[in-house]
Scaffold this motif. Sequence first.
Motif, PDB file in Angstrom:
ATOM      1  N   ALA A 184       0.829  -1.205   0.000  1.00  0.00           N
ATOM      2  CA  ALA A 184       0.000   0.000   0.000  1.00  0.00           C
ATOM      3  C   ALA A 184       0.864   1.255   0.000  1.00  0.00           C
ATOM      4  O   ALA A 184       0.565   2.240  -0.696  1.00  0.00           O
ATOM      5  N   ALA A 185       1.963   1.228   0.782  1.00  0.00           N
ATOM      6  CA  ALA A 185       2.846   2.393   0.849  1.00  0.00           C
ATOM      7  C   ALA A 185       3.538   2.638  -0.490  1.00  0.00           C
ATOM      8  O   ALA A 185       3.602   3.780  -0.981  1.00  0.00           O
ATOM      9  N   VAL A 186       4.052   1.558  -1.102  1.00  0.00           N
ATOM     10  CA  VAL A 186       4.723   1.699  -2.400  1.00  0.00           C
ATOM     11  C   VAL A 186       3.713   2.099  -3.474  1.00  0.00           C
ATOM     12  O   VAL A 186       4.017   2.906  -4.371  1.00  0.00           O
ATOM     13  N   TRP A 187       2.535   1.545  -3.392  1.00  0.00           N
ATOM     14  CA  TRP A 187       1.459   1.895  -4.330  1.00  0.00           C
ATOM     15  C   TRP A 187       1.152   3.384  -4.241  1.00  0.00           C
ATOM     16  O   TRP A 187       1.003   4.065  -5.267  1.00  0.00           O
ATOM     17  N   ARG A 188       1.060   3.899  -3.021  1.00  0.00           N
ATOM     18  CA  ARG A 188       0.772   5.319  -2.840  1.00  0.00           C
ATOM     19  C   ARG A 188       1.899   6.185  -3.416  1.00  0.00           C
ATOM     20  O   ARG A 188       1.648   7.227  -4.037  1.00  0.00           O
ATOM     21  N   LEU A 189       3.143   5.740  -3.228  1.00  0.00           N
ATOM     22  CA  LEU A 189       4.286   6.531  -3.703  1.00  0.00           C
ATOM     23  C   LEU A 189       4.426   6.487  -5.222  1.00  0.00           C
ATOM     24  O   LEU A 189       4.756   7.497  -5.847  1.00  0.00           O
ATOM     25  N   THR A 190       4.198   5.320  -5.824  1.00  0.00           N
ATOM     26  CA  THR A 190       4.427   5.166  -7.261  1.00  0.00           C
ATOM     27  C   THR A 190       3.168   5.318  -8.107  1.00  0.00           C
ATOM     28  O   THR A 190       3.257   5.591  -9.304  1.00  0.00           O
ATOM     29  N   GLY A 191       2.009   5.110  -7.476  1.00  0.00           N
ATOM     30  CA  GLY A 191       0.765   5.141  -8.237  1.00  0.00           C
ATOM     31  C   GLY A 191       0.548   3.907  -9.087  1.00  0.00           C
ATOM     32  O   GLY A 191      -0.361   3.864  -9.914  1.00  0.00           O
ATOM     33  N   ASP A 192       1.369   2.879  -8.903  1.00  0.00           N
ATOM     34  CA  ASP A 192       1.305   1.659  -9.718  1.00  0.00           C
ATOM     35  C   ASP A 192       1.148   0.448  -8.799  1.00  0.00           C
ATOM     36  O   ASP A 192       2.092   0.032  -8.133  1.00  0.00           O
ATOM     37  N   ARG A 193      -0.055  -0.127  -8.778  1.00  0.00           N
ATOM     38  CA  ARG A 193      -0.323  -1.254  -7.883  1.00  0.00           C
ATOM     39  C   ARG A 193       0.487  -2.489  -8.272  1.00  0.00           C
ATOM     40  O   ARG A 193       1.021  -3.190  -7.398  1.00  0.00           O
ATOM     41  N   ASP A 194       0.584  -2.769  -9.576  1.00  0.00           N
ATOM     42  CA  ASP A 194       1.311  -3.968  -9.998  1.00  0.00           C
ATOM     43  C   ASP A 194       2.797  -3.867  -9.667  1.00  0.00           C
ATOM     44  O   ASP A 194       3.424  -4.854  -9.266  1.00  0.00           O
ATOM     45  N   ARG A 195       3.362  -2.678  -9.842  1.00  0.00           N
ATOM     46  CA  ARG A 195       4.769  -2.478  -9.490  1.00  0.00           C
ATOM     47  C   ARG A 195       4.966  -2.661  -7.989  1.00  0.00           C
ATOM     48  O   ARG A 195       5.941  -3.286  -7.546  1.00  0.00           O
ATOM     49  N   ALA A 196       4.044  -2.134  -7.209  1.00  0.00           N
ATOM     50  CA  ALA A 196       4.116  -2.279  -5.749  1.00  0.00           C
ATOM     51  C   ALA A 196       3.992  -3.746  -5.346  1.00  0.00           C
ATOM     52  O   ALA A 196       4.680  -4.219  -4.428  1.00  0.00           O
ATOM     53  N   THR A 197       3.119  -4.474  -6.042  1.00  0.00           N
ATOM     54  CA  THR A 197       2.946  -5.899  -5.728  1.00  0.00           C
ATOM     55  C   THR A 197       4.217  -6.675  -6.020  1.00  0.00           C
ATOM     56  O   THR A 197       4.639  -7.519  -5.213  1.00  0.00           O
ATOM     57  N   ARG A 198       4.849  -6.401  -7.137  1.00  0.00           N
ATOM     58  CA  ARG A 198       6.083  -7.110  -7.481  1.00  0.00           C
ATOM     59  C   ARG A 198       7.180  -6.825  -6.460  1.00  0.00           C
ATOM     60  O   ARG A 198       7.941  -7.720  -6.071  1.00  0.00           O
ATOM     61  N   PHE A 199       7.263  -5.576  -5.998  1.00  0.00           N
ATOM     62  CA  PHE A 199       8.272  -5.210  -5.008  1.00  0.00           C
ATOM     63  C   PHE A 199       8.024  -5.953  -3.697  1.00  0.00           C
ATOM     64  O   PHE A 199       8.941  -6.575  -3.130  1.00  0.00           O
ATOM     65  N   ALA A 200       6.778  -5.899  -3.202  1.00  0.00           N
ATOM     66  CA  ALA A 200       6.449  -6.551  -1.927  1.00  0.00           C
ATOM     67  C   ALA A 200       6.554  -8.071  -2.046  1.00  0.00           C
ATOM     68  O   ALA A 200       6.986  -8.750  -1.105  1.00  0.00           O
ATOM     69  N   ALA A 201       6.176  -8.612  -3.202  1.00  0.00           N
ATOM     70  CA  ALA A 201       6.276 -10.059  -3.401  1.00  0.00           C
ATOM     71  C   ALA A 201       7.733 -10.495  -3.469  1.00  0.00           C
ATOM     72  O   ALA A 201       8.079 -11.605  -3.038  1.00  0.00           O
ATOM     73  N   GLY A 202       8.613  -9.640  -4.008  1.00  0.00           N
ATOM     74  CA  GLY A 202      10.041  -9.955  -4.019  1.00  0.00           C
ATOM     75  C   GLY A 202      10.588 -10.105  -2.617  1.00  0.00           C
ATOM     76  O   GLY A 202      11.347 -11.046  -2.326  1.00  0.00           O
ATOM     77  N   LEU A 203      10.177  -9.200  -1.722  1.00  0.00           N
ATOM     78  CA  LEU A 203      10.583  -9.332  -0.323  1.00  0.00           C
ATOM     79  C   LEU A 203       9.970 -10.582   0.306  1.00  0.00           C
ATOM     80  O   LEU A 203      10.590 -11.235   1.144  1.00  0.00           O
ATOM     81  N   GLY A 204       8.740 -10.894  -0.116  1.00  0.00           N
ATOM     82  CA  GLY A 204       8.096 -12.096   0.398  1.00  0.00           C
ATOM     83  C   GLY A 204       8.869 -13.351   0.041  1.00  0.00           C
ATOM     84  O   GLY A 204       9.029 -14.252   0.870  1.00  0.00           O
ATOM     85  N   ARG A 205       9.379 -13.408  -1.172  1.00  0.00           N
ATOM     86  CA  ARG A 205      10.178 -14.570  -1.574  1.00  0.00           C
ATOM     87  C   ARG A 205      11.475 -14.650  -0.764  1.00  0.00           C
ATOM     88  O   ARG A 205      11.897 -15.740  -0.361  1.00  0.00           O
ATOM     89  N   LEU A 206      12.102 -13.493  -0.529  1.00  0.00           N
ATOM     90  CA  LEU A 206      13.337 -13.483   0.257  1.00  0.00           C
ATOM     91  C   LEU A 206      13.092 -13.954   1.690  1.00  0.00           C
ATOM     92  O   LEU A 206      13.867 -14.751   2.233  1.00  0.00           O
ATOM     93  N   VAL A 207      12.004 -13.453   2.305  1.00  0.00           N
ATOM     94  CA  VAL A 207      11.679 -13.873   3.670  1.00  0.00           C
ATOM     95  C   VAL A 207      11.347 -15.365   3.691  1.00  0.00           C
ATOM     96  O   VAL A 207      11.745 -16.089   4.615  1.00  0.00           O
ATOM     97  N   GLY A 208      10.630 -15.834   2.679  1.00  0.00           N
ATOM     98  CA  GLY A 208      10.313 -17.252   2.603  1.00  0.00           C
ATOM     99  C   GLY A 208      11.572 -18.107   2.524  1.00  0.00           C
ATOM    100  O   GLY A 208      11.693 -19.123   3.215  1.00  0.00           O
ATOM    101  N   LEU A 209      12.533 -17.697   1.694  1.00  0.00           N
ATOM    102  CA  LEU A 209      13.786 -18.435   1.591  1.00  0.00           C
ATOM    103  C   LEU A 209      14.572 -18.386   2.899  1.00  0.00           C
ATOM    104  O   LEU A 209      15.207 -19.380   3.291  1.00  0.00           O
ATOM    105  N   ALA A 210      14.517 -17.227   3.594  1.00  0.00           N
ATOM    106  CA  ALA A 210      15.207 -17.112   4.881  1.00  0.00           C
ATOM    107  C   ALA A 210      14.611 -18.066   5.907  1.00  0.00           C
ATOM    108  O   ALA A 210      15.333 -18.704   6.678  1.00  0.00           O
ATOM    109  N   LEU A 211      13.276 -18.182   5.908  1.00  0.00           N
ATOM    110  CA  LEU A 211      12.622 -19.116   6.832  1.00  0.00           C
ATOM    111  C   LEU A 211      12.975 -20.560   6.489  1.00  0.00           C
ATOM    112  O   LEU A 211      13.154 -21.395   7.388  1.00  0.00           O
TER     113      LEU A 211
END
Length: 392
Positions: A184-211
């Motif tokens: 939501a924060a990245v979406w607000r800053l960029t105005g692009d929901r799909d771009r924000a989703t890809r960014f947050a999902a990238g962190l999600g993959r990293l956290v998943g691999l860390a776990l």
Amino acid sequence: MPGGGSIELGRIAGIRVGVDASWFLVLFLITWSLTSYYGQLFPGRDTIAFLLACISALLFFTSVLLHELGHALLARRNGIGILGVDLWLFGGIARFDREAPSAGVEFRVSAAGPLVTALIAAACFGAGALLTTPEEMLHATFLERVDVSELTAVLAYLAFVNALLLAFNLLPAFPLDGGRILRAAVWRLTGDRDRATRFAAGLGRLVGLALVAFGIARLVAGSLIGGAWLLFIGYFLYRAARDEALRARFGEPFAGLTVRDVMDHEPVAIPEPTPLDRAFEDFFLRYGWPWFPVIDAEGRLTGLVPRKAIDDVAHERRHELRVAEVMAKGGREAIEAISVPTDAPLERLLASSALVRLGAVMAVDEEGHLRGVVTTTALRRLLRRDGAALAT
């Protein structure tokens, strides 16, 4: 994730509440673990330990349910339809009929669940502190062995597990709540929901691999249950984040398209009063499909009839029975599980379990009339036409 196949428990504020089959497994495991924990707190009182474990496990899932209802009620208040709330292996999930329309709505809906969990943890800790002392309650909350009453012990566990749930959910890893808040924060800053989703999902993959890595380390250290659980959660988080990234990539080339734009506008459906022998000859033999949608006299979708339902009926009785008598039924929730509104955005199809399970999803209007069918073949054709290669 759970979907239309969950067992309905009832409705709260008009919201369907169900449990997936996997929930019973985790309920058993938590109860078993807590029985051992309470047995150490209250030695020689095995019956009390078991009862406290059962109560604590059910109250924990009540907390999870309240967390998800927080999401659901905020979403409904902001005009998002609620398909239901389900409890399952990893806790709970609130299912919506569409994405949030703005970054502000996304933030409010995502933050509602953690806020409820924080209030539950604080309330349990406060109530326990009143029954004993804040210092003893603090020790009990960290699951240390202190001399407290049974009620205080349960409150301490609930404070601990809800605080743990809050911390995990606020990890900046999509699709966890923290990842959605980040999106939501990245979406607000960029105005692009799909771009924000890809960014947050990238962190999600990293956290998943860390776990996953942490889980492997715990396994090597000899913690079989804890390591396996972390490994399982990490793998699930990685897969979920990857799927959300693919969903975002799907939405880019098809922004603005609806189900109506891709559906077959002349769906083949069987009327409810059709005798089974006519249904078999005129539909199943003619088209060769494994199932057909069923409609009532007004053209409303009422369910599905698989070929097996007719094959199971003796030939000499097929002229006596009607399709309505053998079709798969299940009420409004079952219809919602196999259908999608004609004006829904195309990305809504990715949330449809029917598309995977049946290879198609029925498109209905506001009154429930069958207006079309969307098949996986049609979607693949659309992807090829527009050059959307999701796998790259």
